[in-house]
Design an enzyme around this catalytic site. Sequence first.
Site, mmCIF file in Angstrom:
data_model
loop_
_atom_site.group_PDB
_atom_site.id
_atom_site.type_symbol
_atom_site.label_atom_id
_atom_site.label_comp_id
_atom_site.label_asym_id
_atom_site.label_seq_id
_atom_site.Cartn_x
_atom_site.Cartn_y
_atom_site.Cartn_z
ATOM 1 N N ASP A 10 35.514 31.940 42.458
ATOM 2 C CA ASP A 10 36.450 32.970 41.951
ATOM 3 C C ASP A 10 35.743 34.322 41.957
ATOM 4 O OD1 ASP A 10 38.735 34.118 40.966
ATOM 5 O OD2 ASP A 10 38.392 33.539 38.883
ATOM 6 N N GLY A 35 41.710 38.131 29.439
ATOM 7 C CA GLY A 35 42.009 37.529 30.750
ATOM 8 C C GLY A 35 42.904 36.332 30.572
#
Length: 444
Positions: free
Chosen positions: A274, A155
């Site tokens: 998030d 990521g």
Amino acid sequence: MIEDEDSGGQTVTSGCLGLEGSDFQCRDTPVSHPRRLIECCTDQDFCNKDLHPTLPPLKNREGNVHHKALLISVPICSVLLVFIILFCYFRYKRQESRPRYSIGLEQDETYIPPGESLKDLIEQSQSSGSGSGLPLLVQRTIAKQIQMVKQIGKGRYGEVWMGKWRGEKVAVKVFFTTEEASWFRETEIYQTVLMRHENILGFIAADIKGTGSWTQLYLITDYHENGSLYDYLKSTTLDTKAMLKLAYSSVSGLCHLHTEIFSTQGKPAIAHRDLKSKNILVKKNGTCCIADLGLAVKFISDTNEVDIPPNTRVGTKRYMPPEVLDESLNRNHFQSYIMADMYSFGLILWEIARRCVSGGIVEEYQLPYHDLVPSDPSYEDMREIVCMKKLRPSFPNRWSSDECLRQMGKLMTECWAHNPASRLTALRVKKTLAKMSESQDIKL
């Protein structure tokens, strides 16, 4: 008159001047000799016999220059020294104020008896400790003993590896050194008292490995082979029971995060900031747990203060609510962050519901707004669709003929309402999903 000669001696000259202009003659000329002295007298005849002019001793010119240089350089050096001291002091203070994890890199390992599993260790720490995770030295020992097996994800913050500790599989999140703030925040949130919950990713350990030249920031958690909800939905179709199980367990984890627990060792309310299908993991039993708390904010109710992490990272644009996209979110009001989470959760419900089969029909997996924005949308793309046009993901026609999917549609619509105050809370969604399961005779 006495004056120096170029050869080094001195010349004495005397005489009489006419009355006219004598005053002028007794003063030196404008361009005088550097070493000359004139004396005059008019009180009697031959009075200049009694005049004995003497030149003053020569000054040490070189010494004079040195003296001047010293006078100039001392204050300049003093000012520079003060500046250097102040610079070093403020730099030291700034580094001191940066969050630093409290594990000393030179400490010895703690002995963990053979036969102790991670579950045993965590249960012992839960019953004997503060309920905020394993002791730091135990975490450090586990981190040292982990064997990295294979990389399973990547990521913007770093990489995720599958590792093994005494034969048990664990997930190891390795952060880039630039993402220290995310690592520190996530570790801090996981170590919060009473944070452990079956629908929040199980935290095992955090550690800093490295020397002066390189550092690796590790976060070790439970390993779930199904991967993220995003991966799971791409490859799996659901029946009503599986859909409700995924939705109910996800919102249970979110509800635990959002809820403040009052006790002697209470838990603050936490907002995720998030939330997306890639940050929710699917367990073996078909339930979900919430992960990636690097952007989470805490609410300190004693001081009525929102504890926002010092982090350059922002959430995922595709899942951002209108108030974040148009920058109208009230940053000092904690409830704003809770309601922003609920908007994102509405989109996750939409992703789940599309993969539920009804009447033999199912849609292929898609991300929210897949048909309205590019694959990597900009703020402007999202702002135009979500804030200006006020569009939301569309419902397939088949949902209207399936009671469960119709209710799911109603639920997500109330989660992603434009006005944050109109959105449902996690607890309300949890209760509604429980009721829906009950009406379907499904035990969650």
